[in-house]
Design an enzyme around this catalytic site. Structure first.
Site, PDB file in Angstrom:
ATOM      1  N   ASP A  58       0.870  -1.180   0.000  1.00 29.54           N
ATOM      2  CA  ASP A  58       0.000   0.000   0.000  1.00 29.54           C
ATOM      3  C   ASP A  58       0.906   1.229   0.000  1.00 29.54           C
ATOM      4  O   ASP A  58       1.525   1.548   1.023  1.00 29.54           O
ATOM      5  CB  ASP A  58      -0.904   0.018   1.245  1.00 29.54           C
ATOM      6  CG  ASP A  58      -2.009  -1.021   1.167  1.00 29.54           C
ATOM      7  OD1 ASP A  58      -2.608  -1.175   0.084  1.00 29.54           O
ATOM      8  OD2 ASP A  58      -2.279  -1.677   2.191  1.00 29.54           O
ATOM      9  N   ARG A  66       4.021   3.096   2.830  1.00 29.46           N
ATOM     10  CA  ARG A  66       4.742   2.205   3.748  1.00 29.46           C
ATOM     11  C   ARG A  66       6.248   2.464   3.779  1.00 29.46           C
ATOM     12  O   ARG A  66       6.890   2.227   4.789  1.00 29.46           O
ATOM     13  CB  ARG A  66       4.494   0.748   3.360  1.00 29.46           C
ATOM     14  CG  ARG A  66       3.033   0.336   3.294  1.00 29.46           C
ATOM     15  CD  ARG A  66       2.282   0.613   4.562  1.00 29.46           C
ATOM     16  NE  ARG A  66       0.923   0.049   4.507  1.00 29.46           N
ATOM     17  CZ  ARG A  66      -0.084   0.463   5.249  1.00 29.46           C
ATOM     18  NH1 ARG A  66       0.092   1.450   6.110  1.00 29.46           N
ATOM     19  NH2 ARG A  66      -1.281  -0.097   5.139  1.00 29.46           N
ATOM     20  N   LYS A 180      -9.589   0.612  -5.642  1.00 27.70           N
ATOM     21  CA  LYS A 180     -10.261   0.209  -4.400  1.00 27.70           C
ATOM     22  C   LYS A 180     -11.073   1.392  -3.869  1.00 27.70           C
ATOM     23  O   LYS A 180     -10.757   2.544  -4.192  1.00 27.70           O
ATOM     24  CB  LYS A 180      -9.241  -0.286  -3.368  1.00 27.70           C
ATOM     25  CG  LYS A 180      -8.163   0.740  -2.963  1.00 27.70           C
ATOM     26  CD  LYS A 180      -7.111   0.108  -2.083  1.00 27.70           C
ATOM     27  CE  LYS A 180      -6.121   1.145  -1.590  1.00 27.70           C
ATOM     28  NZ  LYS A 180      -5.028   0.564  -0.811  1.00 27.70           N
ATOM     29  N   HIS A 181     -12.157   1.155  -3.128  1.00 30.12           N
ATOM     30  CA  HIS A 181     -12.690  -0.090  -2.588  1.00 30.12           C
ATOM     31  C   HIS A 181     -14.090  -0.270  -3.175  1.00 30.12           C
ATOM     32  O   HIS A 181     -15.017   0.429  -2.758  1.00 30.12           O
ATOM     33  CB  HIS A 181     -12.757  -0.045  -1.068  1.00 30.12           C
ATOM     34  CG  HIS A 181     -11.445   0.304  -0.409  1.00 30.12           C
ATOM     35  ND1 HIS A 181     -11.001   1.616  -0.248  1.00 30.12           N
ATOM     36  CD2 HIS A 181     -10.471  -0.500   0.105  1.00 30.12           C
ATOM     37  CE1 HIS A 181      -9.819   1.606   0.367  1.00 30.12           C
ATOM     38  NE2 HIS A 181      -9.471   0.332   0.588  1.00 30.12           N
ATOM     39  N   HIS A 193     -11.743  -1.453   9.193  1.00 29.37           N
ATOM     40  CA  HIS A 193     -10.647  -2.109   9.915  1.00 29.37           C
ATOM     41  C   HIS A 193     -11.096  -2.525  11.314  1.00 29.37           C
ATOM     42  O   HIS A 193     -10.632  -3.540  11.851  1.00 29.37           O
ATOM     43  CB  HIS A 193      -9.432  -1.176  10.036  1.00 29.37           C
ATOM     44  CG  HIS A 193      -8.751  -0.888   8.740  1.00 29.37           C
ATOM     45  ND1 HIS A 193      -9.167   0.109   7.899  1.00 29.37           N
ATOM     46  CD2 HIS A 193      -7.682  -1.480   8.149  1.00 29.37           C
ATOM     47  CE1 HIS A 193      -8.377   0.128   6.837  1.00 29.37           C
ATOM     48  NE2 HIS A 193      -7.481  -0.820   6.959  1.00 29.37           N
ATOM     49  N   ASP A 265      -9.921  -7.519   0.332  1.00 25.77           N
ATOM     50  CA  ASP A 265      -9.204  -6.707   1.312  1.00 25.77           C
ATOM     51  C   ASP A 265      -8.749  -7.661   2.417  1.00 25.77           C
ATOM     52  O   ASP A 265      -9.127  -8.843   2.448  1.00 25.77           O
ATOM     53  CB  ASP A 265     -10.106  -5.589   1.839  1.00 25.77           C
ATOM     54  CG  ASP A 265      -9.308  -4.362   2.298  1.00 25.77           C
ATOM     55  OD1 ASP A 265      -8.087  -4.492   2.519  1.00 25.77           O
ATOM     56  OD2 ASP A 265      -9.910  -3.279   2.424  1.00 25.77           O
TER      57      ASP A 265
END
Length: 348
Positions: A58, A66, A180-181, A193, A265
């Site tokens: 990501d 990241r 996404k998403h 999440h 996901d």
């Protein structure tokens, strides 16, 4: 698609990579120290896999990037207008300090900046032999705080050209675009999440407000892959989109004509818990129409999936086509120019 726990592979992770049902690895910040170490980790992953393996991350820009040190710091896509406007008034301000603009502006400057971000993202990841980033975010910036400035704009008509420009940049380095998403997470407030969002709007409103972004980009053949949302759209189906045959097979594949790769996901997210335990979640996602499931941040759960899934020699062309794409010959020159574009706005 599995994850790794550290900056080098653990012995048990090397064994998992050789498992016949493992098709990919997603990397996180914990896997990164510097570019040299990351290059070695990617090489180690490929050497321990028994077949061509997709390596992803990501790396959208903004708060979801990241890898930092040694990589260009990309702005959040929702801050492109603010950067352009600040530059026009002579202000030198970091994107993170910008207030949210009342209205996204789509013009030559913001489109050029979006394309530059796509080129930089793709080129730098390709140098490390990473196949793709899970990008772009195609949600609208509505009521969802977990989406927020990860989205390009507040409505679909502005997201479409900006996302298209970023994808044009990805294509310079021959990097796949994974939208996404699906069909859109921006119009529901809870964070999947840690919660199970339920969107109670009728299908027509979802189509017109959110899903039209996916529809338009699919019609232009700009998406190589799609990641569905862990969101229940209760007037359409009782299952979250990523576990729903209706969403993935009927609407995405049949109605929209999408024939690319579908990635679940992360199955460890709370929004996936409605599908049962880890094995149940993986089976449900694959049955619904996903080609690859992400099993991250829960090694025991991932192991249970590996033990339960049937060993198949089948490989989906939609997935294999994403592997090892070589950048175009002019990619390095385009990358240098993209850095100049980004540097105009005091970021990079």
């Amino acid at each position: 698609m599995l994850d790794c726990q550290a900056e080098r592979l653990l012995p048990e992770e090397k064994e998992k990579l050789a498992h016949p049902v493992v098709g990919g690895v997603i990397l996180f910040s914990r896997n990164f120290y510097d570019c040299e170490q990351l290059t070695q980790l990617v090489k180690e992953i490929r050497e321990n896999a028994s077949k061509p393996l997709l390596i992803a991350v990501d790396h959208e820009g903004g708060r979801v990037q990241r890898f930092r040190e040694g990589f260009t710091k990309l702005p959040a896509m929702g801050k492109l207008t603010g950067l352009v406007q600040a530059h026009a008034t002579g202000k030198d301000i970091h994107w993170s300090e910008l207030a949210e603009v009342e209205e996204t502006v789509v013009n030559e400057a913001t489109l050029e900046l979006a394309k530059a971000c796509g080129i930089i993202m793709a080129h730098e990841l390709k140098q490390i032999d990473i196949d793709f980033s899970f990008a772009p975010v195609l949600d609208i910036n509505g009521v969802s705080k977990v989406i927020g400035d990860r989205a390009f704009a507040e409505n679909a008509e502005k997201v479409i050209p900006l996302a298209s420009a970023l994808i044009e940049g990805l294509q310079v380095a021959n990097m796949p675009a994974i939208g996404k998403h699906f069909p859109g997470h921006g119009s529901v407030a809870p964070d999947s999440h840690v919660a199970l969002p339920i969107d109670e709007r009728p299908l027509e409103e979802i189509k017109q407000t959110d899903m039209v972004v996916f529809e338009r980009l699919i019609s232009k053949q700009l998406l190589d892959g799609v990641m569905p949302a862990h969101v229940i759209y209760s007037q359409v189906d009782s299952k979250p989109a990523g576990f729903s045959e209706h969403w993935l097979q009927k609407i995405l594949q049949q109605d929209l004509g999408f024939n690319g790769a579908v990635f679940s996901d992360d199955l460890s997210m709370h929004g996936a818990s409605v599908a049962g335990n880890y094995v149940d979640r993986a089976m449900a996602a694959l049955s619904a129409g996903c080609h690859m499931v992400l099993a991250c941040n829960n090694p025991k759960g991932a192991e249970s999936i590996l033990d339960a899934l049937p060993h198949s020699s089948n490989s989906f062309e939609a997935l294999t086509s994403l592997y090892g794409r070589k950048p175009a010959v002019h990619a390095s020159a385009a990358y240098k120019n993209a850095l100049k574009v980004l540097s105009r706005y005091g970021t990079g």
